[in-house]
Design a protein around this motif. Sequence first.
Motif, PDB file in Angstrom:
ATOM      1  N   ASN A   1      -4.283   0.657  -8.324  1.00  0.00           N
ATOM      2  CA  ASN A   1      -3.117   1.479  -7.982  1.00  0.00           C
ATOM      3  C   ASN A   1      -3.087   1.950  -6.536  1.00  0.00           C
ATOM      4  O   ASN A   1      -2.020   2.259  -5.997  1.00  0.00           O
TER       5      ASN A   1
ATOM      6  N   SER B   1       5.066  -5.062  -7.886  1.00  0.00           N
ATOM      7  CA  SER B   1       4.769  -4.643  -9.261  1.00  0.00           C
ATOM      8  C   SER B   1       5.724  -5.304 -10.241  1.00  0.00           C
ATOM      9  O   SER B   1       6.849  -5.675  -9.892  1.00  0.00           O
TER      10      SER B   1
ATOM     11  N   ASN C   1       0.202  -4.390 -10.847  1.00  0.00           N
ATOM     12  CA  ASN C   1       0.345  -4.475  -9.394  1.00  0.00           C
ATOM     13  C   ASN C   1      -0.235  -5.805  -8.927  1.00  0.00           C
ATOM     14  O   ASN C   1      -1.357  -6.166  -9.278  1.00  0.00           O
TER      15      ASN C   1
ATOM     16  N   ASP D   1      -9.128   1.620  -8.673  1.00  0.00           N
ATOM     17  CA  ASP D   1      -7.903   1.834  -7.891  1.00  0.00           C
ATOM     18  C   ASP D   1      -7.925   1.171  -6.525  1.00  0.00           C
ATOM     19  O   ASP D   1      -6.892   0.723  -6.022  1.00  0.00           O
TER      20      ASP D   1
END
Length: 373
Positions: A9, A23, A32, A80
Motif C-alpha cells: 500500500n 489499482s 495495487n 506495505d
Amino acid sequence: MRTIAICGNNVKNIIASPSFVQSLQMNGVRVNCGLIHTQAIKFDPSHPEYQDHVLIKIKGFSCNYRDKTLILQTATAGVDNRFNAVGSDWVAEVVDFGSNVTDLQRGDRIINNNAYPDSGVKGLFEGVPTNHGSKEYRVLHRAKLMKIPPQMPDEVAAAFSIGAQTTYSMIRRLTLSQGENVLVTAAKSNTSLFAIQGLQKHNVNVYASTTSRKFEQELLDMGVKKVVLIDPNSPKLMSEETIASLKQEITGFDGIIDPFFDVHCDKLIPALNVWGRYITCGLYNQYSHLTGEEFNSIGLTPSTMVNMMINNIQIMGNCIGLTSDLEDAIADYVSGKLKVNIDSVFTGNQVAEFFERTYNAKDRFGKVVYCYD
C-alpha cells in the motif's frame, strides 16, 4: 531494470517517475500493481557459480490461474513498502551465459522449461523456474530454458510453456485411441483451450463442458464436436435434457481432461465408460481463504468409488510435464498442428488493464500477454 509488480500500500509513496502504481479490484480485494524501476543485476560469466547459467532479458510474460493466489497473497498480506514480481510464463532473449553453456547464442529467444518431476540435472529443482517472470532480467540454469524457433512470435511464446507442457503431458498419459470420446471441462480456461487444440491431431471426438454458451461457436471452430452446458451447483452437473442428448450420440466418455477436480471430478466419473481414464492438473479453490468467498470443495463419494472399481476406471493426477512434452508442443506449433489462443496484448503503462483483462474480463478467450516496449 523494469518489473511489473504487485505492490504494498505504501509503494506509490516511495517511488519516483518513471515508476508508477495503479489499482484494480480482484474478487473484492484491492490490488495495487505497477511498473517499478530498480538497479540492474550483476552477472559474471567467468565466475564458477554461473558456469551453467544464462542471463536473460524478458520480452513478454503472462499470468496463469496459479499466479492469482500469489497476487492475492501479496495484496492481502504483503508488506506495505515491498513489491513482488509476478508471472510464470514468459519469453526472453539471451544476453550472456556461463562457460559450460555451448548451445545458446546472444539474441536467441527462449521460454521456460518447467520439466517435472525431474529437471534433468542432479540437484537442480524441478518444475516452474520462477513465479516472478515479469522481472526484466533473470539468471537461470540452462536446463530451465527452451530455445524457440523464429516461427513462434513473442506474444505466443510468452503464453505458451506451462499450458502446452501440461496439456501435452495429460494427453500423452491418457493413451488415446482413434475414435475415442474425450471430454475437456472448463472449456474457456487457458489449460482447456490448450488441451482442445492439442487433441485435434489424435483423431478423437472432443467434447467440451462450460457454464455458458457465450463462446460455443469459437469452440466448435476449434474442432469441438459438441459443447456441453453444465451447472456446477447441480447435483449432476448436466440437465436431464443434456444427458439424454449425449446418450443419443455416445455411451460415455473414454477420457476426461479436467483442470479443476474440486468442481467436476465426483460428478463426472459416472460419465466414463468401462476402462475410462480421468486426469486432472489442478483445483479451483486456491484463494477463497484470502478473499473470504465461500466454496464447497467436492470430494469423491463412496458411490463414485464403487463406480470406479466396478468399471475399472483410472484417476490420474498430473503436474506439468516432461521436456519432451514441451518439445512436442513446439514442433506441433511450427507444423501448424497446435494453435494458441491469444486474447490480447498490453504494453507500456497498461499494467492495471493487463491484470483486469487477465482475471476479471468475462469475455476473455485465450491468454493475455504483457510485452515490454
